[in-house]
Design a protein around this motif. Structure first.
Motif, short mmCIF file in Angstrom:
data_model
loop_
_atom_site.label_atom_id
_atom_site.label_comp_id
_atom_site.label_asym_id
_atom_site.label_seq_id
_atom_site.Cartn_x
_atom_site.Cartn_y
_atom_site.Cartn_z
N GLU A 115 0.69 -1.29 -0.15
CA GLU A 115 -0.08 -0.07 0.13
C GLU A 115 0.93 1.28 0.13
O GLU A 115 0.62 2.28 -0.72
CB GLU A 115 -0.97 0.02 1.16
CG GLU A 115 -1.91 1.21 1.20
CD GLU A 115 -2.70 1.06 2.57
OE1 GLU A 115 -3.86 0.44 2.30
OE2 GLU A 115 -2.31 1.77 3.52
N ALA A 165 -9.06 8.87 2.76
CA ALA A 165 -8.65 7.55 2.83
C ALA A 165 -7.94 7.23 4.19
O ALA A 165 -7.08 7.85 4.84
CB ALA A 165 -7.93 6.79 1.81
N ASP A 216 -6.35 3.62 6.65
CA ASP A 216 -5.99 2.22 6.84
C ASP A 216 -5.62 2.22 8.42
O ASP A 216 -4.11 2.40 8.51
CB ASP A 216 -4.97 2.10 5.60
CG ASP A 216 -4.52 0.41 5.76
OD1 ASP A 216 -5.22 -0.28 6.65
OD2 ASP A 216 -3.85 0.13 5.21
N THR A 255 -6.47 -2.70 7.74
CA THR A 255 -7.82 -2.96 7.51
C THR A 255 -8.12 -2.94 6.06
O THR A 255 -9.28 -3.40 5.53
CB THR A 255 -8.68 -1.95 8.12
OG1 THR A 255 -8.21 -0.78 8.07
CG2 THR A 255 -8.58 -2.16 9.88
N THR A 256 -7.21 -2.40 5.28
CA THR A 256 -7.49 -2.41 3.93
C THR A 256 -7.12 -3.68 3.17
O THR A 256 -6.88 -3.72 1.91
CB THR A 256 -6.93 -1.03 3.30
OG1 THR A 256 -5.63 -1.13 3.57
CG2 THR A 256 -7.60 0.15 3.71
N THR A 314 -10.88 5.13 1.07
CA THR A 314 -10.53 4.01 1.78
C THR A 314 -10.82 2.69 1.00
O THR A 314 -10.16 1.93 0.54
CB THR A 314 -11.14 3.56 3.19
OG1 THR A 314 -10.88 4.94 4.05
CG2 THR A 314 -10.92 2.43 3.89
N THR A 366 -8.29 0.13 -0.66
CA THR A 366 -8.53 -1.38 -0.88
C THR A 366 -8.41 -2.11 -2.06
O THR A 366 -7.59 -3.01 -2.45
CB THR A 366 -9.72 -1.73 -0.09
OG1 THR A 366 -9.79 -1.04 1.29
CG2 THR A 366 -9.97 -3.24 0.14
N ASN A 392 -4.93 -1.92 -3.41
CA ASN A 392 -4.07 -3.12 -3.09
C ASN A 392 -4.46 -4.65 -3.52
O ASN A 392 -3.62 -5.25 -3.95
CB ASN A 392 -4.45 -3.16 -1.40
CG ASN A 392 -3.89 -2.15 -0.45
OD1 ASN A 392 -2.78 -1.68 -1.20
ND2 ASN A 392 -4.34 -1.69 0.54
#
Length: 308
Positions: free
Chosen positions: A54, A140, A142, A226-227, A277, A281, A284
């Motif tokens: 990321e 965003a 994370d 969390t992403t 966010t 995600t 990623n």
């Protein structure tokens, strides 16, 4: 990619006026007092990134919006952890870093108690080292999280970090090596939740090592972001954080003030407002799952949004 040698210079705090943060993260184009708008980007910027997917994507997003704004930008990806890249920024080896509010604040001030995004932005402005500046944070976010498999959650009745206290001495925790000494890591888990583990395994940051270990059962609790798309795909349970160990983690540019002119500020602010966010995600996923190059993934997203 070779990592830079970590510098041992101790970070000194620098006083600066507070920022008036708002929900989008866009505050002001005047900066936090660590150089105002006296920066000059005419010589270009070197963007460094940490050693996980990321952060590399973010580095290329920064480079793309800056290039579109007429600022020459190059990326030096995968340099290492915060303990390496922040000193490299301060020494002038690089000029800009994609950072995370909460983790950066605790790195600079281990006694910081702020957890809300606006309060953390203000706190960051007061502790950022001389010559550096935090620019407005992005939409965003994370966060760090602590994951267990559904089987482990059911076996031990785990829904939150509070529940881990009952399992102290039974479970193995896996994370990047630096988590052993970080507040959002072993230190905070013990201080805030009274949790101690049977063993700590130094692996990587939400990467293939720690996720592979969680899948195989080599670790019981893993630090993941969390992403990370693997959370949903594997049905992992993220343990709730009722005592607010993990602060807000909006993406925030950390820059050498000497480079932070209006052109740079506007470009990064525009990106910060556009990037969500959900976008992060998905980006990623394209790199980790579809095996696409982070620079191309970033370029395609910027092109689609007409930002690069």
């Amino acid at each position: 990619m070779n990592r830079r040698t970590a510098l041992t210079t101790l970070l000194a705090g620098a006083s600066a006026p507070l920022l008036a943060a708002c929900s989008s993260g866009i505050t002001s184009l005047k900066g936090n007092g660590a150089g105002g708008d006296s920066g000059n980007s005419s010589g270009g910027l070197v963007i460094g990134t940490a050693n996980f997917t990321e952060n590399q994507i973010l580095g290329y997003l920064y480079a793309g919006v800056l290039s579109a704004a007429g600022v020459k930008a190059t990326v030096r990806p995968n340099l290492g952890s915060r303990e390496i890249v922040v000193p490299a920024l301060r020494s002038g080896d690089i000029d800009l870093l994609p950072e995370y509010q909460g983790s950066l604040l605790l790195y600079l001030d281990k006694k910081a108690t702020e957890t809300e995004a606006g309060a953390m932005q203000n706190a960051l402005a007061t502790v950022v080292p001389d010559g550096l500046e935090v620019l407005p944070y992005a939409a965003a976010e994370d966060r760090d999280s602590f994951a267990v498999t559904r089987e482990t959650a059911e076996r031990y009745g785990l829904t939150s970090l509070d529940d881990l206290r009952r399992t102290s001495g039974k479970l193995v925790f896996g994370a990047a090596a630096e988590m052993k000494k970080r507040v959002v890591g072993l230190v905070g888990l013990k201080d805030k939740y009274g949790v101690e583990f049977k063993e700590f395994k130094a692996l990587d940051s939400s990467g293939p090592l720690v996720k592979g270990a969680l899948k195989k059962g080599d670790v019981d609790v893993a630090n993941v972001f969390t992403t990370d798309v693997d959370i949903k795909e594997n049905g992992w349970v993220l343990l709730a954080d009722p005592r607010h160990l993990v602060p807000a983690q909006h993406i925030v540019p950390l820059i050498a003030a000497r480079k932070a002119d209006t052109k740079v500020r506007r470009a990064l602010a525009t990106l910060g407002n556009a990037l969500t966010t959900a976008d992060l995600t998905e980006l990623n996923r394209k790199v980790d799952k579809d095996k696409k190059d982070p620079d191309r993934v970033a370029a395609a997203w910027l092109s689609q949004r007409k930002l690069g």
